[in-house]
Design a protein around this motif. Structure first.
Motif, PDB file in Angstrom:
ATOM      1  N   GLU A  49       8.424   2.675   2.422  1.00 38.91           N
ATOM      2  CA  GLU A  49       8.453   3.333   3.730  1.00 38.91           C
ATOM      3  C   GLU A  49       8.644   2.325   4.872  1.00 38.91           C
ATOM      4  O   GLU A  49       8.067   2.457   5.941  1.00 38.91           O
ATOM      5  CB  GLU A  49       7.181   4.150   3.957  1.00 38.91           C
ATOM      6  CG  GLU A  49       6.932   5.212   2.903  1.00 38.91           C
ATOM      7  CD  GLU A  49       5.636   5.965   3.101  1.00 38.91           C
ATOM      8  OE1 GLU A  49       5.703   7.163   3.415  1.00 38.91           O
ATOM      9  OE2 GLU A  49       4.556   5.353   2.945  1.00 38.91           O
ATOM     10  N   LEU A  50       9.487   1.331   4.642  1.00 39.80           N
ATOM     11  CA  LEU A  50       9.741   0.303   5.651  1.00 39.80           C
ATOM     12  C   LEU A  50      11.007   0.560   6.458  1.00 39.80           C
ATOM     13  O   LEU A  50      11.331  -0.211   7.355  1.00 39.80           O
ATOM     14  CB  LEU A  50       9.834  -1.084   4.988  1.00 39.80           C
ATOM     15  CG  LEU A  50       8.548  -1.580   4.331  1.00 39.80           C
ATOM     16  CD1 LEU A  50       8.785  -2.921   3.632  1.00 39.80           C
ATOM     17  CD2 LEU A  50       7.418  -1.680   5.343  1.00 39.80           C
ATOM     18  N   ALA A  51      11.721   1.637   6.124  1.00 43.48           N
ATOM     19  CA  ALA A  51      12.956   1.967   6.833  1.00 43.48           C
ATOM     20  C   ALA A  51      13.077   3.487   6.914  1.00 43.48           C
ATOM     21  O   ALA A  51      12.579   4.198   6.043  1.00 43.48           O
ATOM     22  CB  ALA A  51      14.154   1.376   6.094  1.00 43.48           C
ATOM     23  N   PRO A  52      13.759   3.988   7.944  1.00 41.31           N
ATOM     24  CA  PRO A  52      14.010   5.434   8.000  1.00 41.31           C
ATOM     25  C   PRO A  52      14.778   5.888   6.759  1.00 41.31           C
ATOM     26  O   PRO A  52      15.517   5.098   6.142  1.00 41.31           O
ATOM     27  CB  PRO A  52      14.859   5.597   9.272  1.00 41.31           C
ATOM     28  CG  PRO A  52      14.565   4.381  10.092  1.00 41.31           C
ATOM     29  CD  PRO A  52      14.278   3.272   9.108  1.00 41.31           C
ATOM     30  N   ALA A  53      14.633   7.150   6.395  1.00 42.75           N
ATOM     31  CA  ALA A  53      15.232   7.693   5.169  1.00 42.75           C
ATOM     32  C   ALA A  53      16.748   7.519   5.096  1.00 42.75           C
ATOM     33  O   ALA A  53      17.305   7.414   4.009  1.00 42.75           O
ATOM     34  CB  ALA A  53      14.872   9.169   5.022  1.00 42.75           C
ATOM     35  N   ILE A  95       6.659   7.972  -5.278  1.00 41.18           N
ATOM     36  CA  ILE A  95       5.332   7.722  -4.721  1.00 41.18           C
ATOM     37  C   ILE A  95       5.561   6.940  -3.425  1.00 41.18           C
ATOM     38  O   ILE A  95       6.425   6.063  -3.356  1.00 41.18           O
ATOM     39  CB  ILE A  95       4.475   6.876  -5.691  1.00 41.18           C
ATOM     40  CG1 ILE A  95       4.248   7.597  -7.022  1.00 41.18           C
ATOM     41  CG2 ILE A  95       3.166   6.450  -5.042  1.00 41.18           C
ATOM     42  CD1 ILE A  95       3.240   8.691  -7.009  1.00 41.18           C
ATOM     43  N   ARG A  96       4.810   7.262  -2.400  1.00 42.66           N
ATOM     44  CA  ARG A  96       4.953   6.581  -1.100  1.00 42.66           C
ATOM     45  C   ARG A  96       3.890   5.491  -0.952  1.00 42.66           C
ATOM     46  O   ARG A  96       2.754   5.654  -1.408  1.00 42.66           O
ATOM     47  CB  ARG A  96       4.782   7.587   0.028  1.00 42.66           C
ATOM     48  CG  ARG A  96       5.847   8.652   0.037  1.00 42.66           C
ATOM     49  CD  ARG A  96       5.568   9.684   1.107  1.00 42.66           C
ATOM     50  NE  ARG A  96       6.554  10.757   1.049  1.00 42.66           N
ATOM     51  CZ  ARG A  96       6.297  12.014   1.339  1.00 42.66           C
ATOM     52  NH1 ARG A  96       5.079  12.377   1.730  1.00 42.66           N
ATOM     53  NH2 ARG A  96       7.246  12.930   1.263  1.00 42.66           N
ATOM     54  N   ALA A  97       4.249   4.423  -0.265  1.00 45.27           N
ATOM     55  CA  ALA A  97       3.299   3.336  -0.020  1.00 45.27           C
ATOM     56  C   ALA A  97       2.038   3.853   0.651  1.00 45.27           C
ATOM     57  O   ALA A  97       0.936   3.375   0.358  1.00 45.27           O
ATOM     58  CB  ALA A  97       3.948   2.248   0.837  1.00 45.27           C
ATOM     59  N   VAL A 139       7.279 -12.800  -1.354  1.00 50.27           N
ATOM     60  CA  VAL A 139       8.127 -11.688  -0.901  1.00 50.27           C
ATOM     61  C   VAL A 139       7.395 -10.348  -1.002  1.00 50.27           C
ATOM     62  O   VAL A 139       7.266  -9.616  -0.015  1.00 50.27           O
ATOM     63  CB  VAL A 139       9.456 -11.652  -1.692  1.00 50.27           C
ATOM     64  CG1 VAL A 139      10.300 -10.471  -1.254  1.00 50.27           C
ATOM     65  CG2 VAL A 139      10.218 -12.964  -1.507  1.00 50.27           C
ATOM     66  N   LYS A 140       6.909 -10.017  -2.195  1.00 48.12           N
ATOM     67  CA  LYS A 140       6.226  -8.736  -2.361  1.00 48.12           C
ATOM     68  C   LYS A 140       4.932  -8.690  -1.564  1.00 48.12           C
ATOM     69  O   LYS A 140       4.565  -7.647  -1.030  1.00 48.12           O
ATOM     70  CB  LYS A 140       5.952  -8.448  -3.841  1.00 48.12           C
ATOM     71  CG  LYS A 140       7.220  -8.118  -4.608  1.00 48.12           C
ATOM     72  CD  LYS A 140       6.916  -7.756  -6.049  1.00 48.12           C
ATOM     73  CE  LYS A 140       8.188  -7.414  -6.801  1.00 48.12           C
ATOM     74  NZ  LYS A 140       7.918  -7.041  -8.195  1.00 48.12           N
ATOM     75  N   ARG A 141       4.269  -9.812  -1.482  1.00 49.18           N
ATOM     76  CA  ARG A 141       3.036  -9.882  -0.682  1.00 49.18           C
ATOM     77  C   ARG A 141       3.317  -9.448   0.757  1.00 49.18           C
ATOM     78  O   ARG A 141       2.588  -8.646   1.331  1.00 49.18           O
ATOM     79  CB  ARG A 141       2.504 -11.309  -0.727  1.00 49.18           C
ATOM     80  CG  ARG A 141       1.282 -11.537   0.096  1.00 49.18           C
ATOM     81  CD  ARG A 141       0.974 -13.041   0.129  1.00 49.18           C
ATOM     82  NE  ARG A 141      -0.130 -13.283   0.998  1.00 49.18           N
ATOM     83  CZ  ARG A 141      -1.353 -13.554   0.588  1.00 49.18           C
ATOM     84  NH1 ARG A 141      -1.632 -13.619  -0.681  1.00 49.18           N
ATOM     85  NH2 ARG A 141      -2.314 -13.754   1.456  1.00 49.18           N
ATOM     86  N   ALA A 142       4.402  -9.948   1.346  1.00 51.91           N
ATOM     87  CA  ALA A 142       4.760  -9.586   2.720  1.00 51.91           C
ATOM     88  C   ALA A 142       5.186  -8.126   2.811  1.00 51.91           C
ATOM     89  O   ALA A 142       4.788  -7.406   3.735  1.00 51.91           O
ATOM     90  CB  ALA A 142       5.875 -10.497   3.233  1.00 51.91           C
ATOM     91  N   GLU A 143       5.988  -7.666   1.843  1.00 49.02           N
ATOM     92  CA  GLU A 143       6.439  -6.274   1.874  1.00 49.02           C
ATOM     93  C   GLU A 143       5.273  -5.301   1.717  1.00 49.02           C
ATOM     94  O   GLU A 143       5.192  -4.308   2.443  1.00 49.02           O
ATOM     95  CB  GLU A 143       7.475  -6.029   0.764  1.00 49.02           C
ATOM     96  CG  GLU A 143       8.800  -6.692   1.035  1.00 49.02           C
ATOM     97  CD  GLU A 143       9.803  -6.516  -0.097  1.00 49.02           C
ATOM     98  OE1 GLU A 143      10.927  -7.002   0.069  1.00 49.02           O
ATOM     99  OE2 GLU A 143       9.467  -5.898  -1.136  1.00 49.02           O
ATOM    100  N   TYR A 144       4.376  -5.561   0.770  1.00 46.87           N
ATOM    101  CA  TYR A 144       3.237  -4.660   0.558  1.00 46.87           C
ATOM    102  C   TYR A 144       2.320  -4.639   1.789  1.00 46.87           C
ATOM    103  O   TYR A 144       1.793  -3.593   2.155  1.00 46.87           O
ATOM    104  CB  TYR A 144       2.450  -5.054  -0.692  1.00 46.87           C
ATOM    105  CG  TYR A 144       3.199  -4.856  -1.996  1.00 46.87           C
ATOM    106  CD1 TYR A 144       4.162  -3.862  -2.153  1.00 46.87           C
ATOM    107  CD2 TYR A 144       2.943  -5.665  -3.092  1.00 46.87           C
ATOM    108  CE1 TYR A 144       4.845  -3.680  -3.351  1.00 46.87           C
ATOM    109  CE2 TYR A 144       3.609  -5.490  -4.304  1.00 46.87           C
ATOM    110  CZ  TYR A 144       4.559  -4.502  -4.417  1.00 46.87           C
ATOM    111  OH  TYR A 144       5.217  -4.318  -5.611  1.00 46.87           O
ATOM    112  N   ALA A 145       2.151  -5.790   2.417  1.00 48.86           N
ATOM    113  CA  ALA A 145       1.346  -5.835   3.646  1.00 48.86           C
ATOM    114  C   ALA A 145       2.030  -5.045   4.751  1.00 48.86           C
ATOM    115  O   ALA A 145       1.393  -4.232   5.432  1.00 48.86           O
ATOM    116  CB  ALA A 145       1.120  -7.284   4.081  1.00 48.86           C
ATOM    117  N   ASP A 146       3.340  -5.246   4.937  1.00 48.76           N
ATOM    118  CA  ASP A 146       4.088  -4.498   5.954  1.00 48.76           C
ATOM    119  C   ASP A 146       4.026  -2.997   5.688  1.00 48.76           C
ATOM    120  O   ASP A 146       4.039  -2.190   6.619  1.00 48.76           O
ATOM    121  CB  ASP A 146       5.551  -4.942   5.996  1.00 48.76           C
ATOM    122  CG  ASP A 146       5.744  -6.319   6.609  1.00 48.76           C
ATOM    123  OD1 ASP A 146       4.801  -6.856   7.225  1.00 48.76           O
ATOM    124  OD2 ASP A 146       6.862  -6.870   6.450  1.00 48.76           O
ATOM    125  N   ALA A 147       3.966  -2.622   4.402  1.00 44.06           N
ATOM    126  CA  ALA A 147       3.906  -1.204   4.019  1.00 44.06           C
ATOM    127  C   ALA A 147       2.506  -0.616   4.198  1.00 44.06           C
ATOM    128  O   ALA A 147       2.332   0.596   4.073  1.00 44.06           O
ATOM    129  CB  ALA A 147       4.359  -1.037   2.572  1.00 44.06           C
TER     130      ALA A 147
END
Length: 192
Positions: free
Chosen positions: A75-79, A108-110, A131-139
């Protein structure tokens, strides 16, 4: 001779990525619209994920459940924009998440994920730790556990903070205990 499908010629939305389905050539994830492929995990990796799931299941409250090896929309970008989807080894979600996917479709949504667990592979160490650490935190996923199954087996538990992304707890071996999202104990020695 087996035909290999060509990769998409444009950046993918999460919906387009989900519509691709499985092709059996390994694991795929979506990073800013780019299809990222990696080899299938090793048997040790898969067994560690299974054992984590089996240890977690009886410890979770009735409104939570464990799901392994499933795509999540970060869910880091519009659909309608190039999106992000990761396929963690293990997630803990509210039980309602799977029912929503069954009723509505999609991933499944973040925002439905409480804990994401990644097991480090030889080719994923930087991806899992940076990379995933930053993405999961941003999510906005509250808890991220990074499990290294190299001897000695260890777990780094990260929890989301308001200002700084994930904050690390100590790397632990032996037994991991946490009170969040619920009281949990994992025997890390059982993962090898």
């Amino acid at each position: 001779m087996t035909a290999v499908p060509l990769p998409p010629a444009h950046l993918l939305t999460v919906g387009e990525y989900a519509a691709l389905g499985e092709d059996g050539s390994g694991r795929s994830e979506l990073m800013e619209g780019n299809l990222v492929m990696s080899p299938s995990p090793s048997p040790d990796h898969n067994m560690a994920a299974l054992r984590i799931a089996l240890q977690l299941i009886p410890q979770l409250s009735p409104d939570l459940e464990v799901i392994t090896d499933v795509d999540i929309d970060l869910e880091l970008a519009p659909a309608d924009q190039p999106g992000f989807s990761r396929r963690p080894d293990v997630i803990v979600v509210r039980r309602s998440a799977r029912a929503r996917v069954r009723a509505e479709g999609g991933l499944i949504r973040a925002s439905e994920v409480l804990v994401v667990v990644e097991i480090v592979s030889p080719g994923s160490r930087r991806t899992d730790n940076v990379v995933k650490r930053a993405e999961y935190a941003d999510a906005g996923i509250p808890y991220y556990w990074i499990v290294d199954i190299e001897d000695p087996v260890s777990l780094l538990a990260c929890h989301l903070t308001d200002k700084f992304g994930y904050l690390d707890d100590q790397v632990v071996g032996g037994t991991f205990a946490s009170t969040a999202p619920t009281a949990i104990t994992l025997d890390l020695g059982d993962l090898r």
